[in-house]
Design a protein around this motif. Structure first.
Motif: not given
Length: 322
Positions: A179-181, A184-187, A201-203
């Motif tokens: 999943a790519v998000c 705030r939506n990782v969890d 936003t990081k990768e």
């Protein structure tokens, strides 16, 4: 009955709560007392009349369907004499996008094939969050993406309505899901079963060596060439949602890429389908899929719900309690 109506294309402020005639079902229709509805991208298209091509289906100069709203859940109140699948009192949910819309109201009369019995383990609000987004995810993965068990699947825009269902449906089919998000939506992505989560936003997923059998673009603005590089030699990219530029590239470049390469690039538009919704119902009843709800609004708050949804940051679905 009370209903949200509009008589011109524009921003959410053109939507007004007013009194209209309660519908009378035809012989082949079911009258449903609506308990909940939800907002989808298709609702924004109807509201704004954009892209302009959509007006050829929804009304060139003004809206053809005065009451918006596609996804609903509620109780059957009256059935026409030709109806065989339902009876008064049944709890149902369905997608009205193929039969005139009208979900942001207290009642609607629709053909019986637009509805399915509501899973007993879901509330009306949860059920209303399901139809359009889940069937979009299913059809785009299965029919356009030709997904198979054991394949590697990437869902870009994994935290919205379609994306959250796509993660779960791909897992139910047996795929390995990335999943790519945003942060705030990782969890959320992890909680609904994603095997791997990339925080964009990081990768940058295109800088990784991993290649995918199916990539579902549920949101985003990347050029088609970016997704194409991340595909396996015979992989498939399916555009479901995202920027207008990306959609245009998928429409124009997709057929050319698919013709000269083994990779395929295509665009997908959902079609309401009772059989597919029944399949989703079975996944819901066995807890293989569950709706993710961000916020709930009341019928009078529908304009505010549209404004929030249009910002593009909803985590899962925006639901209307009627």
């Amino acid at each position: 009955m009370k209903a949200i109506v509009y008589d011109k294309y524009g921003p959410p402020d053109v939507l007004k709560l007013t009194e209209v005639e309660k519908p009378v079902p035809k012989d082949n229709q079911v009258l449903v007392k609506i308990r909940a509805a939800s907002v989808n991208y298709g609702n924004l298209v109807l509201l704004k009349g954009e892209p302009f091509l959509a007006r050829f289906a929804f009304g060139l100069l003004k809206p053809k369907y005065p009451i918006p709203g596609g996804d609903i859940a509620g109780q059957v109140e009256v059935v026409g004499k030709e109806v065989t699948q339902f009876q008064p009192g049944d709890e149902v949910f369905g997608d009205l996008s193929g039969c005139g819309w009208g979900g942001f109201a207290e009642y609607v009369a629709v053909p019986e094939n637009a509805l399915v019995l509501k899973p007993a383990n879901l509330s009306f609000e949860e059920a209303a969050a399901v139809p359009m987004a889940s069937v979009t995810a299913l059809q785009s993965l299965r029919d356009k993406g030709e997904i198979q068990a054991g394949q590697k699947v990437l869902i870009y825009g994994a935290s919205g309505g379609v994306g959250t269902f796509a993660i779960q449906i791909a897992k139910a089919i047996g795929a390995e899901v990335t999943a790519v998000c945003s942060t705030r939506n990782v969890d959320i992505a992890k909680s609904i079963g994603a095997d791997h989560v990339i925080d964009y936003t990081k990768e940058d997923f295109t800088q990784k060596t991993e290649r995918y059998d199916v990539i579902l673009g549920a949101n985003g603005s990347q050029p088609i060439s970016v997704y194409k590089r991340a595909l396996n030699s015979n992989g498939i990219f399916v555009h479901v949602g995202g920027s207008g530029t990306q959609m245009f590239q998928a429409m124009v470049m997709g057929p050319w890429i698919s013709m000269i390469e083994r990779k395929k690039v295509g665009i997908f538009l959902q079609r309401a389908n009772q059989k597919d919704l029944i399949y989703i119902k079975e996944l819901l009843e066995t807890d293989k899929v569950k709706p993710v709800i961000d916020r709930q609004y009341t019928l009078v708050e529908v304009p505010e719900a549209f404004k929030y949804f249009a910002e593009g940051h909803a985590q899962g679905k925006v639901v209307i309690s009627v």
